[in-house]
Design a protein around this motif. Structure first.
Motif, PDB file in Angstrom:
ATOM      1  N   GLU A 486       0.822  -1.221   0.000  1.00  0.00           N
ATOM      2  CA  GLU A 486       0.000   0.000   0.000  1.00  0.00           C
ATOM      3  C   GLU A 486       0.855   1.270   0.000  1.00  0.00           C
ATOM      4  O   GLU A 486       0.411   2.323  -0.433  1.00  0.00           O
ATOM      5  CB  GLU A 486      -0.939  -0.004   1.213  1.00  0.00           C
ATOM      6  CG  GLU A 486      -2.128  -0.922   1.038  1.00  0.00           C
ATOM      7  CD  GLU A 486      -2.955  -1.084   2.299  1.00  0.00           C
ATOM      8  OE1 GLU A 486      -4.077  -1.615   2.207  1.00  0.00           O
ATOM      9  OE2 GLU A 486      -2.476  -0.694   3.395  1.00  0.00           O
ATOM     10  N   GLU A 487       2.085   1.143   0.506  1.00  0.00           N
ATOM     11  CA  GLU A 487       2.972   2.308   0.578  1.00  0.00           C
ATOM     12  C   GLU A 487       3.811   2.496  -0.686  1.00  0.00           C
ATOM     13  O   GLU A 487       4.488   3.502  -0.832  1.00  0.00           O
ATOM     14  CB  GLU A 487       3.907   2.168   1.796  1.00  0.00           C
ATOM     15  CG  GLU A 487       3.219   2.235   3.137  1.00  0.00           C
ATOM     16  CD  GLU A 487       2.549   3.573   3.403  1.00  0.00           C
ATOM     17  OE1 GLU A 487       3.165   4.616   3.085  1.00  0.00           O
ATOM     18  OE2 GLU A 487       1.418   3.572   3.905  1.00  0.00           O
ATOM     19  N   LEU A 488       3.767   1.494  -1.580  1.00  0.00           N
ATOM     20  CA  LEU A 488       4.586   1.559  -2.800  1.00  0.00           C
ATOM     21  C   LEU A 488       3.679   1.456  -4.026  1.00  0.00           C
ATOM     22  O   LEU A 488       3.091   0.397  -4.286  1.00  0.00           O
ATOM     23  CB  LEU A 488       5.622   0.420  -2.803  1.00  0.00           C
ATOM     24  CG  LEU A 488       6.639   0.468  -1.650  1.00  0.00           C
ATOM     25  CD1 LEU A 488       7.395  -0.855  -1.547  1.00  0.00           C
ATOM     26  CD2 LEU A 488       7.633   1.609  -1.835  1.00  0.00           C
ATOM     27  N   GLU A 489       3.580   2.561  -4.766  1.00  0.00           N
ATOM     28  CA  GLU A 489       2.640   2.633  -5.888  1.00  0.00           C
ATOM     29  C   GLU A 489       2.886   1.553  -6.937  1.00  0.00           C
ATOM     30  O   GLU A 489       1.956   1.073  -7.575  1.00  0.00           O
ATOM     31  CB  GLU A 489       2.740   4.014  -6.553  1.00  0.00           C
ATOM     32  CG  GLU A 489       2.210   5.137  -5.669  1.00  0.00           C
ATOM     33  CD  GLU A 489       2.493   6.518  -6.244  1.00  0.00           C
ATOM     34  OE1 GLU A 489       2.899   6.593  -7.420  1.00  0.00           O
ATOM     35  OE2 GLU A 489       2.294   7.505  -5.513  1.00  0.00           O
ATOM     36  N   GLU A 490       4.136   1.146  -7.123  1.00  0.00           N
ATOM     37  CA  GLU A 490       4.454   0.159  -8.168  1.00  0.00           C
ATOM     38  C   GLU A 490       3.825  -1.204  -7.893  1.00  0.00           C
ATOM     39  O   GLU A 490       3.705  -2.038  -8.797  1.00  0.00           O
ATOM     40  CB  GLU A 490       5.973   0.005  -8.299  1.00  0.00           C
ATOM     41  CG  GLU A 490       6.655  -0.494  -7.031  1.00  0.00           C
ATOM     42  CD  GLU A 490       8.127  -0.140  -6.956  1.00  0.00           C
ATOM     43  OE1 GLU A 490       8.903  -0.765  -7.673  1.00  0.00           O
ATOM     44  OE2 GLU A 490       8.471   0.761  -6.171  1.00  0.00           O
ATOM     45  N   PHE A 491       3.375  -1.430  -6.638  1.00  0.00           N
ATOM     46  CA  PHE A 491       2.789  -2.724  -6.292  1.00  0.00           C
ATOM     47  C   PHE A 491       1.264  -2.646  -6.135  1.00  0.00           C
ATOM     48  O   PHE A 491       0.667  -3.472  -5.427  1.00  0.00           O
ATOM     49  CB  PHE A 491       3.422  -3.269  -5.004  1.00  0.00           C
ATOM     50  CG  PHE A 491       4.890  -3.582  -5.120  1.00  0.00           C
ATOM     51  CD1 PHE A 491       5.417  -4.121  -6.287  1.00  0.00           C
ATOM     52  CD2 PHE A 491       5.762  -3.344  -4.065  1.00  0.00           C
ATOM     53  CE1 PHE A 491       6.778  -4.420  -6.398  1.00  0.00           C
ATOM     54  CE2 PHE A 491       7.115  -3.633  -4.169  1.00  0.00           C
ATOM     55  CZ  PHE A 491       7.628  -4.172  -5.342  1.00  0.00           C
ATOM     56  N   TRP A 492       0.624  -1.681  -6.778  1.00  0.00           N
ATOM     57  CA  TRP A 492      -0.833  -1.499  -6.615  1.00  0.00           C
ATOM     58  C   TRP A 492      -1.605  -2.757  -7.027  1.00  0.00           C
ATOM     59  O   TRP A 492      -2.656  -3.076  -6.471  1.00  0.00           O
ATOM     60  CB  TRP A 492      -1.323  -0.303  -7.448  1.00  0.00           C
ATOM     61  CG  TRP A 492      -1.142  -0.490  -8.937  1.00  0.00           C
ATOM     62  CD1 TRP A 492      -0.075  -0.157  -9.693  1.00  0.00           C
ATOM     63  CD2 TRP A 492      -2.080  -1.119  -9.831  1.00  0.00           C
ATOM     64  NE1 TRP A 492      -0.252  -0.509 -10.999  1.00  0.00           N
ATOM     65  CE2 TRP A 492      -1.488  -1.101 -11.131  1.00  0.00           C
ATOM     66  CE3 TRP A 492      -3.351  -1.667  -9.693  1.00  0.00           C
ATOM     67  CZ2 TRP A 492      -2.114  -1.620 -12.254  1.00  0.00           C
ATOM     68  CZ3 TRP A 492      -3.987  -2.196 -10.810  1.00  0.00           C
ATOM     69  CH2 TRP A 492      -3.372  -2.165 -12.076  1.00  0.00           C
ATOM     70  N   VAL A 493      -1.066  -3.510  -7.997  1.00  0.00           N
ATOM     71  CA  VAL A 493      -1.766  -4.694  -8.509  1.00  0.00           C
ATOM     72  C   VAL A 493      -1.953  -5.765  -7.422  1.00  0.00           C
ATOM     73  O   VAL A 493      -2.887  -6.560  -7.468  1.00  0.00           O
ATOM     74  CB  VAL A 493      -1.004  -5.285  -9.723  1.00  0.00           C
ATOM     75  CG1 VAL A 493       0.290  -5.956  -9.298  1.00  0.00           C
ATOM     76  CG2 VAL A 493      -1.872  -6.278 -10.481  1.00  0.00           C
ATOM     77  N   TYR A 494      -1.069  -5.757  -6.418  1.00  0.00           N
ATOM     78  CA  TYR A 494      -1.142  -6.769  -5.364  1.00  0.00           C
ATOM     79  C   TYR A 494      -2.229  -6.479  -4.325  1.00  0.00           C
ATOM     80  O   TYR A 494      -2.649  -7.396  -3.600  1.00  0.00           O
ATOM     81  CB  TYR A 494       0.197  -6.860  -4.620  1.00  0.00           C
ATOM     82  CG  TYR A 494       1.308  -7.535  -5.388  1.00  0.00           C
ATOM     83  CD1 TYR A 494       1.248  -8.885  -5.700  1.00  0.00           C
ATOM     84  CD2 TYR A 494       2.450  -6.825  -5.771  1.00  0.00           C
ATOM     85  CE1 TYR A 494       2.286  -9.510  -6.381  1.00  0.00           C
ATOM     86  CE2 TYR A 494       3.488  -7.446  -6.454  1.00  0.00           C
ATOM     87  CZ  TYR A 494       3.394  -8.792  -6.765  1.00  0.00           C
ATOM     88  OH  TYR A 494       4.419  -9.411  -7.437  1.00  0.00           O
ATOM     89  N   LYS A 495      -2.662  -5.228  -4.212  1.00  0.00           N
ATOM     90  CA  LYS A 495      -3.515  -4.817  -3.080  1.00  0.00           C
ATOM     91  C   LYS A 495      -4.780  -5.658  -2.958  1.00  0.00           C
ATOM     92  O   LYS A 495      -5.049  -6.265  -1.914  1.00  0.00           O
ATOM     93  CB  LYS A 495      -3.861  -3.336  -3.188  1.00  0.00           C
ATOM     94  CG  LYS A 495      -2.668  -2.424  -2.953  1.00  0.00           C
ATOM     95  CD  LYS A 495      -3.080  -0.965  -3.083  1.00  0.00           C
ATOM     96  CE  LYS A 495      -1.860  -0.056  -3.112  1.00  0.00           C
ATOM     97  NZ  LYS A 495      -2.232   1.347  -3.339  1.00  0.00           N
ATOM     98  N   ALA A 496      -5.608  -5.678  -4.019  1.00  0.00           N
ATOM     99  CA  ALA A 496      -6.876  -6.425  -3.956  1.00  0.00           C
ATOM    100  C   ALA A 496      -6.622  -7.920  -3.799  1.00  0.00           C
ATOM    101  O   ALA A 496      -7.319  -8.607  -3.034  1.00  0.00           O
ATOM    102  CB  ALA A 496      -7.698  -6.152  -5.210  1.00  0.00           C
ATOM    103  N   LEU A 497      -5.601  -8.424  -4.506  1.00  0.00           N
ATOM    104  CA  LEU A 497      -5.291  -9.857  -4.463  1.00  0.00           C
ATOM    105  C   LEU A 497      -4.888 -10.298  -3.058  1.00  0.00           C
ATOM    106  O   LEU A 497      -5.340 -11.329  -2.557  1.00  0.00           O
ATOM    107  CB  LEU A 497      -4.150 -10.176  -5.443  1.00  0.00           C
ATOM    108  CG  LEU A 497      -4.436  -9.929  -6.931  1.00  0.00           C
ATOM    109  CD1 LEU A 497      -3.150 -10.039  -7.738  1.00  0.00           C
ATOM    110  CD2 LEU A 497      -5.465 -10.919  -7.452  1.00  0.00           C
ATOM    111  N   LEU A 498      -4.037  -9.488  -2.418  1.00  0.00           N
ATOM    112  CA  LEU A 498      -3.569  -9.833  -1.071  1.00  0.00           C
ATOM    113  C   LEU A 498      -4.663  -9.664  -0.029  1.00  0.00           C
ATOM    114  O   LEU A 498      -4.685 -10.383   0.979  1.00  0.00           O
ATOM    115  CB  LEU A 498      -2.348  -8.986  -0.701  1.00  0.00           C
ATOM    116  CG  LEU A 498      -1.046  -9.352  -1.427  1.00  0.00           C
ATOM    117  CD1 LEU A 498       0.035  -8.330  -1.129  1.00  0.00           C
ATOM    118  CD2 LEU A 498      -0.568 -10.738  -1.032  1.00  0.00           C
TER     119      LEU A 498
END
Length: 604
Positions: A486-498
Motif C-alpha cells: 500500500e505504501e509503494l505505488e508500483e505494487f498497486w496490482v497486489y492490493k486487492a489480491l492480497l
C-alpha cells in the motif's frame, strides 16, 4: 492546620500486606536418585538431605518400562490432586503419557468418567471428527500430553479440563512452564535437560514454580529425577543464583536496534544522530552498555546501525550542511523504509521481499493461488524448514501446468526435487530458502483447498500444531505484505489480491463461509450451522430475527443470537458507508480538471 491534618492522616494509615490476601504456598523441592528421594536443603553440607525411599511394588515388566519410577510418583497424588510431568521432547511427552496409562488401575477410568467422555467428544467436534490416537487412549485415565503439536482448540479444551480437575495429569514440554498458568500439587522434571541442553537456573525455577496452587493447596512439591552422572551439575544448579537479565537489543540486530531506529525516525520521535544517541542511552541496553560493549562504544553502534539502514535504502541522510557537526546530521525515512515500517516487515527480509514482489510482477501467475501464497509464506519459517523430499516430489508431480510455471519462475525444477528424493548428487545450485519456502507454500495451498488441518498434517507428515502455526504466520505476514504494498505505488496490482488472500488464510474455510465468519462470535462450526440453515450472507444475518435463530440453530443462546444480528448490521452499515464514500470519490470532479483553475482565477 494542613500540617496537623497530614500528620494525623499519616498516623492513621495502617500498612497493608499482600500476604493477608494472597496466602503463601510452601514449595518443597526434592531430588530423586534411583529409588531414593532427597529434600533440597541449603543448610546441608552437600545441599540435600535424605527424605525417604519409594514404597511401590514394581513388577519386572514395569521396571523395564518405567526405570524412573514415574508411575509410583504420579499415583501418590492423582486423581485427587493434579500433577505435571516435564519431559525433554514432544515425542517423549506422548510416550510417557501412554506408558503411565498402561500401568494405571481401572479405578482411574471411573473418576469423573462422564466428563472425560465429554472432553473426547469436544475434541472431535473442534477437529472435524478427528482425534489423536494417543489422547483417545490416555484421556479416559485423566491423562493428556501438552506441547506445540496440539492445535489451539485442542490446547484450550485440554487446559480447561485440567483446570477443572477432569484431567489430573499433564506430560508437557518446558513451554508450558513459561506460557500457561496451570499449577499442580506436584511437578516432576523427568530429566535436568531441555532437549539436549542442560537446565538453566531460571528454567528450573519456572518449572518448579508451577507447583502449589494459592487458595487451593497449602503445599506444593517438585521432584527432579536425575542420574548419578548429573548429580554434581544438579547440586550446582539448585544452589547457584538466577542468571542475570541482559538486553538483546543489539544481538537481535534487524529486529532490535535497527527496527527501533526506523520507528524513531518514521514517527519523528528522534531524527538526528544526537537525539537518537540520547534515546539509546536511556534504554535498558544503554544502562548496561559498560557490561555488554567490549569492542565498540554505544556511539559507534548507533552510527553503524544508521549507516546500515541508509545503505539498505530505508533511510536517507538529509542534505549535509558542511557547517554542521556529525551529531547534528538528520535523517528521513524513504518510501521503502516507510513501507517496511508500516508493514512491520523484519528488516532482514525487506529487500528480499521487495525483490520477490518486483520479480512477481514480471510473470504473476493468477490461474492458481500458489504464486500469491509463495509471496506471503513467512521467510523465517522457511529457513527452519526441513522438507520431506519424497513427499515434496509426490506433491510436485501433481501440479497443474500453471502451478509448474510458478515453480519454474522460482527456479525450482521437478528434476531437482526428484534427485533430492532419490539421494542423487546435484551439481546445479538452487537457493535453499526458495526451495523450502515453496514446500511450505504447497502445505498452505493444500490447506486452503482442503481446509482440514488433520488431512494436510497426514499428507505432509507434519504436526498439526506446526501447520496451524504456519497458517497463522502466513495470515499475519500476508497482512504485513499488503500494508507494505500500500505504501509503494508500483505494487498497486497486489492490493486487492492480497486482501482476499489474507481473508482466506485468516479463516481457512470454504469461500462461502468467509462472509459469515467476519461477524463477531461466528467461528467455523457456527458458520456451517448458519449456512446450512439458509443464512448464506451478511445481509441474511443482518435481517435475521434472533428468536428464529435460537429455534433454528442448535446450542445458540439468546445473547449470542442478538450479538450475531447486531454485529452483522454494524458490518453491513460499515460496508455501505465505505461504498458510498467510493461513489462520491468517483463522481467528484478532479481538482486538476482543465478549466477549473482558470475559472477560480477569474473569480479571484
Amino acid at each position: 492546620m494542613l500540617k496537623t491534618f497530614k500528620s494525623s492522616f499519616k498516623q492513621n494509615i495502617t500498612p497493608v500486606s499482600l500476604d493477608q490476601y494472597v496466602p503463601k504456598v510452601e514449595l518443597k523441592e526434592y531430588l530423586k536418585i534411583n529409588d531414593a528421594i532427597y529434600e533440597v536443603d541449603s543448610k546441608a553440607e552437600n545441599g540435600m538431605t535424605f527424605s525417604r525411599l519409594l514404597n511401590y511394588k514394581y513388577s519386572e515388566a514395569l521396571k523395564k518400562m518405567d526405570p524412573d519410577h514415574l508411575v509410583a510418583l504420579v499415583t501418590e497424588v492423582i486423581p485427587n490432586y493434579s500433577c505435571l510431568v516435564f519431559c525433554p521432547t514432544k515425542k517423549n511427552c506422548e510416550n510417557v503419557a501412554e506408558m503411565i496409562c498402561k500401568f494405571l488401575s481401572k479405578e482411574y477410568l471411573k473418576h469423573r468418567e462422564e466428563e472425560k467422555h465429554e472432553v473426547i467428544k469436544n475434541l472431535k467436534d473442534v477437529s472435524n471428527g478427528n482425534l489423536c490416537p494417543v489422547l483417545k487412549r490416555t484421556i479416559p485415565f485423566g491423562v493428556a500430553y501438552h506441547h506445540s503439536g496440539l492445535t489451539n482448540d485442542e490446547r484450550k479444551l485440554l487446559e480447561e479440563a485440567y483446570s477443572t480437575g477432569v484431567l489430573c495429569l499433564f506430560t508437557c514440554t518446558s513451554t508450558l512452564a513459561a506460557g500457561v498458568n496451570l499449577p499442580a500439587r506436584r511437578v516432576i522434571l523427568r530429566a535436568p535437560y531441555v532437549a539436549k541442553e542442560f537446565l538453566k537456573r531460571n528454567q528450573y525455577k519456572q518449572m518448579i514454580g508451577r507447583a502449589g496452587r494459592a487458595g487451593i493447596d497449602s503445599i506444593g512439591e517438585s521432584i527432579l529425577i536425575l542420574q548419578e552422572k548429573d548429580k554434581q551439575q544438579v547440586l550446582e544448579l539448585i544452589s547457584r543464583p538466577l542468571e542475570n537479565c541482559y538486553s538483546h537489543l543489539v544481538q537481535e540486530f534487524t529486529k532490535g536496534i535497527q527496527t527501533l531506529f526506523l520507528s524513531l525516525i518514521g514517527l519523528k520521535i528522534a531524527t538526528n544522530l544526537d537525539d537518537i544517541y540520547r534515546f539509546m542511552s536511556g534504554t535498558f541496553f544503554g544502562v548496561q552498555q559498560k557490561i555488554l560493549l567490549k569492542e565498540k562504544s554505544l556511539w559507534e553502534i548507533t552510527v553503524e546501525s544508521l549507516r546500515y539502514l541508509t545503505e539498505k535504502g530505508l533511510l536517507q541522510k538529509d542534505t549535509v550542511d558542511k557547517c554542521k557537526e556529525e551529531f547534528q546530521y538528520s535523517f528521513h525515512i524513504t518510501k521503502l523504509g516507510r513501507a517496511s515500517f508500516k508493514g512491520t516487515i523484519d528488516l532482514a527480509y525487506c529487500d528480499i521481499l521487495y525483490r520477490d514482489l518486483k520479480k512477481g510482477l514480471e510473470g504473476l501467475v493468477l490461474e492458481s493461488l500458489l504464486h500469491l501464497i509463495y509471496l506471503t509464506t513467512p521467510y523465517d519459517m522457511a529457513s527452519q524448514c526441513n522438507p520431506d523430499w519424497m513427499i515434496y516430489f509426490r506433491q510436485f508431480s501433481q501440479l497443474s501446468p500453471a502451478e509448474q510455471n510458478v515453480a519454474a519462475l522460482l527456479g525450482v525444477s521437478e528434476n531437482f526435487i526428484g534427485k533430492k528424493a532419490s539421494g542423487q548428487a546435484i551439481k546445479k545450485k538452487v537457493d535453499k530458502d526458495t526451495v523450502n519456502r515453496l514446500y511450505l507454500s504447497f502445505v498452505l495451498y493444500a490447506l486452503l483447498k482442503e481446509t482440514n488441518i488433520w488431512s494436510v498434517s497426514e499428507k505432509f507428515n507434519m504436526p498439526r500444531g506446526y501447520i496451524q502455526s504456519l497458517l497463522t504466520g502466513a495470515a499475519t505476514f500476508s497482512s504485513c505484505v499488503l500494508h507494505f504494498c500500500e505504501e509503494l505505488e508500483e505494487f498497486w496490482v497486489y492490493k486487492a489480491l492480497l486482501g482476499e488472500l489474507t481473508k482466506k488464510l485468516t479463516y481457512c474455510v470454504k469461500a462461502e463461509l468467509i462472509p459469515l465468519m467476519e461477524v463477531t462470535g461466528v467461528l467455523e462450526g457456527r458458520a456451517k450451522q448458519l449456512y446450512s440453515a439458509g443464512y448464506k450472507s451478511l445481509i441474511h444475518l443482518a435481517n435475521a430475527d434472533p428468536e428464529v435463530l435460537i429455534r433454528t440453530i442448535d446450542h445458540l443462546s439468546r445473547r449470542q443470537a442478538k450479538q450475531i444480528v447486531s454485529s452483522a448490521k454494524m458490518l453491513l452499515r460499515e460496508k455501505a458507508e465505505a461504498l458510498q464514500e467510493e461513489v462520491e470519490e468517483l463522481l467528484r470532479l478532479p481538482s486538476d480538471f482543465p478549466g477549473i483553475a482558470a475559472s477560480s482565477t477569474e473569480k479571484a
